[in-house]
Motif scaffolding. Sequence first.
Motif, PDB file in Angstrom:
ATOM      1  N   LEU A  28       0.450  -1.003   0.124  1.00 38.92           N
ATOM      2  CA  LEU A  28      -0.189  -0.178  -0.501  1.00 38.92           C
ATOM      3  C   LEU A  28       0.725   1.277  -0.123  1.00 38.92           C
ATOM      4  O   LEU A  28       1.950   1.768   1.088  1.00 38.92           O
ATOM      5  CB  LEU A  28      -1.043   0.004   1.315  1.00 38.92           C
ATOM      6  N   VAL A  29       0.437   2.335  -1.278  1.00 37.78           N
ATOM      7  CA  VAL A  29       0.914   3.555  -0.479  1.00 37.78           C
ATOM      8  C   VAL A  29       0.578   4.647   0.176  1.00 37.78           C
ATOM      9  O   VAL A  29      -1.110   4.867  -0.423  1.00 37.78           O
ATOM     10  CB  VAL A  29       1.576   4.040  -2.361  1.00 37.78           C
ATOM     11  N   PRO A  30       1.042   5.042   0.730  1.00 34.93           N
ATOM     12  CA  PRO A  30       1.088   6.499   1.890  1.00 34.93           C
ATOM     13  C   PRO A  30       0.182   7.256   0.225  1.00 34.93           C
ATOM     14  O   PRO A  30       0.735   8.000   0.481  1.00 34.93           O
ATOM     15  CB  PRO A  30       2.182   6.517   2.916  1.00 34.93           C
ATOM     16  N   GLU A  31      -0.739   7.608   1.445  1.00 31.53           N
ATOM     17  CA  GLU A  31      -2.091   8.586   0.871  1.00 31.53           C
ATOM     18  C   GLU A  31      -0.566   9.949   0.994  1.00 31.53           C
ATOM     19  O   GLU A  31      -0.221  10.289   2.533  1.00 31.53           O
ATOM     20  CB  GLU A  31      -2.959   9.503   1.436  1.00 31.53           C
ATOM     21  N   GLU A  32      -0.402  11.168  -0.304  1.00 28.47           N
ATOM     22  CA  GLU A  32       0.559  12.722   0.098  1.00 28.47           C
ATOM     23  C   GLU A  32      -0.275  13.346   0.917  1.00 28.47           C
ATOM     24  O   GLU A  32      -1.574  13.791   0.255  1.00 28.47           O
ATOM     25  CB  GLU A  32       1.227  12.749  -1.456  1.00 28.47           C
ATOM     26  N   TYR A  33      -0.352  14.205   1.897  1.00 29.63           N
ATOM     27  CA  TYR A  33      -0.677  14.730   2.542  1.00 29.63           C
ATOM     28  C   TYR A  33       1.105  16.483   2.457  1.00 29.63           C
ATOM     29  O   TYR A  33       1.739  16.079   2.030  1.00 29.63           O
ATOM     30  CB  TYR A  33      -1.226  14.861   3.752  1.00 29.63           C
ATOM     31  N   ASN A  34       0.027  17.399   2.154  1.00 33.32           N
ATOM     32  CA  ASN A  34       0.954  18.871   2.193  1.00 33.32           C
ATOM     33  C   ASN A  34       1.004  18.966   3.843  1.00 33.32           C
ATOM     34  O   ASN A  34      -0.232  19.799   4.716  1.00 33.32           O
ATOM     35  CB  ASN A  34       0.093  19.910   1.757  1.00 33.32           C
ATOM     36  N   THR A  35       2.389  18.794   4.362  1.00 30.65           N
ATOM     37  CA  THR A  35       2.485  18.738   6.108  1.00 30.65           C
ATOM     38  C   THR A  35       2.281  20.644   6.433  1.00 30.65           C
ATOM     39  O   THR A  35       2.984  21.374   5.558  1.00 30.65           O
ATOM     40  CB  THR A  35       3.417  18.783   6.608  1.00 30.65           C
ATOM     41  N   ARG A  36       1.630  21.464   6.671  1.00 35.62           N
ATOM     42  CA  ARG A  36       1.166  22.746   7.045  1.00 35.62           C
ATOM     43  C   ARG A  36       1.772  22.990   8.643  1.00 35.62           C
ATOM     44  O   ARG A  36       1.140  21.577   9.593  1.00 35.62           O
ATOM     45  CB  ARG A  36       0.365  23.317   7.190  1.00 35.62           C
ATOM     46  N   LEU A  37       2.119  23.838   8.820  1.00 28.06           N
ATOM     47  CA  LEU A  37       2.373  23.845  10.676  1.00 28.06           C
ATOM     48  C   LEU A  37       1.668  25.341  11.046  1.00 28.06           C
ATOM     49  O   LEU A  37       1.405  26.024  10.870  1.00 28.06           O
ATOM     50  CB  LEU A  37       3.791  24.342  11.081  1.00 28.06           C
ATOM     51  N   TRP A  38       1.355  25.076  12.597  1.00 24.97           N
ATOM     52  CA  TRP A  38       0.979  25.584  13.854  1.00 24.97           C
ATOM     53  C   TRP A  38       1.330  27.152  13.076  1.00 24.97           C
ATOM     54  O   TRP A  38       0.540  28.186  13.330  1.00 24.97           O
ATOM     55  CB  TRP A  38       0.838  25.319  14.284  1.00 24.97           C
ATOM     56  N   SER A  39       2.045  27.692  13.159  1.00 25.85           N
ATOM     57  CA  SER A  39       2.534  28.796  12.763  1.00 25.85           C
ATOM     58  C   SER A  39       2.458  29.484  11.898  1.00 25.85           C
ATOM     59  O   SER A  39       2.558  31.356  11.905  1.00 25.85           O
ATOM     60  CB  SER A  39       4.548  28.792  12.992  1.00 25.85           C
ATOM     61  N   GLU A  40       1.841  29.107  10.658  1.00 27.52           N
ATOM     62  CA  GLU A  40       1.210  29.634   9.740  1.00 27.52           C
ATOM     63  C   GLU A  40      -0.434  29.876   9.443  1.00 27.52           C
ATOM     64  O   GLU A  40      -0.978  30.434   9.079  1.00 27.52           O
ATOM     65  CB  GLU A  40       1.427  28.092   8.336  1.00 27.52           C
ATOM     66  N   LEU A  41      -0.857  29.402  10.799  1.00 28.09           N
ATOM     67  CA  LEU A  41      -2.011  29.889  11.188  1.00 28.09           C
ATOM     68  C   LEU A  41      -2.428  31.646  11.496  1.00 28.09           C
ATOM     69  O   LEU A  41      -1.630  31.487  12.104  1.00 28.09           O
ATOM     70  CB  LEU A  41      -2.723  29.650  12.134  1.00 28.09           C
ATOM     71  N   VAL A  42      -3.353  32.201  10.966  1.00 32.67           N
ATOM     72  CA  VAL A  42      -3.777  33.832  11.855  1.00 32.67           C
ATOM     73  C   VAL A  42      -4.694  33.752  12.334  1.00 32.67           C
ATOM     74  O   VAL A  42      -6.051  33.065  11.644  1.00 32.67           O
ATOM     75  CB  VAL A  42      -3.583  34.819  10.016  1.00 32.67           C
ATOM     76  N   ASP A  43      -5.003  35.131  13.056  1.00 36.11           N
ATOM     77  CA  ASP A  43      -6.062  35.082  13.054  1.00 36.11           C
ATOM     78  C   ASP A  43      -7.783  34.924  12.694  1.00 36.11           C
ATOM     79  O   ASP A  43      -7.587  35.672  11.060  1.00 36.11           O
ATOM     80  CB  ASP A  43      -6.166  35.965  14.171  1.00 36.11           C
ATOM     81  N   GLY A  44      -8.816  33.676  13.155  1.00 43.18           N
ATOM     82  CA  GLY A  44      -9.699  33.954  11.695  1.00 43.18           C
ATOM     83  C   GLY A  44      -9.206  32.782  10.864  1.00 43.18           C
ATOM     84  O   GLY A  44     -10.462  32.251  10.464  1.00 43.18           O
ATOM     85  N   ASP A  45      -8.554  31.870  10.728  1.00 44.67           N
ATOM     86  CA  ASP A  45      -8.321  30.825  10.027  1.00 44.67           C
ATOM     87  C   ASP A  45      -8.979  29.042  11.135  1.00 44.67           C
ATOM     88  O   ASP A  45      -9.507  29.453  11.992  1.00 44.67           O
ATOM     89  CB  ASP A  45      -6.655  30.260   9.475  1.00 44.67           C
ATOM     90  N   GLU A  46      -9.754  28.962   9.779  1.00 45.15           N
ATOM     91  CA  GLU A  46      -9.964  27.861  10.311  1.00 45.15           C
ATOM     92  C   GLU A  46      -9.544  26.373   9.870  1.00 45.15           C
ATOM     93  O   GLU A  46      -9.168  26.322   8.220  1.00 45.15           O
ATOM     94  CB  GLU A  46     -11.530  28.163  10.447  1.00 45.15           C
ATOM     95  N   ILE A  47      -9.920  25.441  10.291  1.00 43.93           N
ATOM     96  CA  ILE A  47      -8.984  24.157   9.761  1.00 43.93           C
ATOM     97  C   ILE A  47     -10.275  22.603  10.264  1.00 43.93           C
ATOM     98  O   ILE A  47     -10.964  23.047  11.206  1.00 43.93           O
ATOM     99  CB  ILE A  47      -8.311  23.943  10.685  1.00 43.93           C
ATOM    100  N   THR A  48     -10.748  22.202   9.431  1.00 48.23           N
ATOM    101  CA  THR A  48     -11.355  20.696   9.741  1.00 48.23           C
ATOM    102  C   THR A  48     -10.757  19.932   9.143  1.00 48.23           C
ATOM    103  O   THR A  48     -10.178  19.616   8.216  1.00 48.23           O
ATOM    104  CB  THR A  48     -13.099  21.095   8.892  1.00 48.23           C
ATOM    105  N   GLY A  49     -10.874  18.839   9.664  1.00 49.17           N
ATOM    106  CA  GLY A  49     -10.044  17.136   9.776  1.00 49.17           C
ATOM    107  C   GLY A  49     -10.409  16.258  10.444  1.00 49.17           C
ATOM    108  O   GLY A  49     -10.744  16.878  11.874  1.00 49.17           O
ATOM    109  N   LYS A  50      -9.392  14.952  10.255  1.00 47.36           N
ATOM    110  CA  LYS A  50     -10.119  13.925  11.268  1.00 47.36           C
ATOM    111  C   LYS A  50      -8.125  14.324  12.482  1.00 47.36           C
ATOM    112  O   LYS A  50      -7.476  14.782  11.778  1.00 47.36           O
ATOM    113  CB  LYS A  50      -9.490  13.113  10.938  1.00 47.36           C
ATOM    114  N   ILE A  51      -8.797  14.523  13.128  1.00 49.68           N
ATOM    115  CA  ILE A  51      -8.130  14.717  14.764  1.00 49.68           C
ATOM    116  C   ILE A  51      -7.179  13.096  14.836  1.00 49.68           C
ATOM    117  O   ILE A  51      -8.127  12.262  15.088  1.00 49.68           O
ATOM    118  CB  ILE A  51      -8.966  15.185  15.406  1.00 49.68           C
TER     119      ILE A  51
END
Length: 226
Positions: free
Chosen positions: A9-32
């Motif tokens: 099985l080949v793992p799915e590719e995701y674009n890793t983003r960091l907490w430091s990239e977020l600014v006031d008002g941004d929203e994230i939805t996803g599996k935790i």
Amino acid sequence: MLDFGLTDLVPEEYNTRLWSELVDGDEITGKILIGELERSIIGEREFAQFYMVISNSRDRSKWVCKFSSPYSPETDTVHIAVGSALYTFLDSLHHVVNRTPLNWKENYYLHFPQFQKTVNQSLDTVTVKAVPPVNDDEGLVNLVVTSAVIKPETTSSAPATIYSLAEKDPTLLQAYSSLRNKGDRITIKNISFQLKSFFDDGDISEVDYENALSALKRLKPSVDYL
């Protein structure tokens, strides 16, 4: 042949983003997902760090957030002070899932193994919103949970008694405790009457009332009293 975990099985590719990239008002939805605990010594105090990952399959993004807090190895407990980023996240998560008031406790003591197990096994997706930090010196936005989807319970894990069900549902626990304090017999019928009384008096919402009744109907095997 020994199974070493090799797979085609080949793992799915995701674009890793960091907490430091977020600014006031941004929203994230996803599996935790809550990662493993890492321990370190800073000065004379022991600290614990762990990663929280929120993965969004729609835009293939994986947000990585690292929390750090004082740690007591004797009890496997993380101390969370009011005003910290972890406090904001945990308090809002507890508020959304268990309907507790915001800023419910001045400080939290988090048993990490139970926290990790509950989040990873019971929560499906969450939505978090970036807000200004309470402590300006943190340098990162805080994350407030605005919604959470709980994984449906399987029949095999359905609670077997009224009490075990009440432990998982704060509305039912409120009714259970009220009956116990009055010395009334605790039955499904009496719990239902107590819930109706709460609803009529405005102590619980219609949604909480209906959800609690539905939960009572799922008791398997059926129970009458404890």
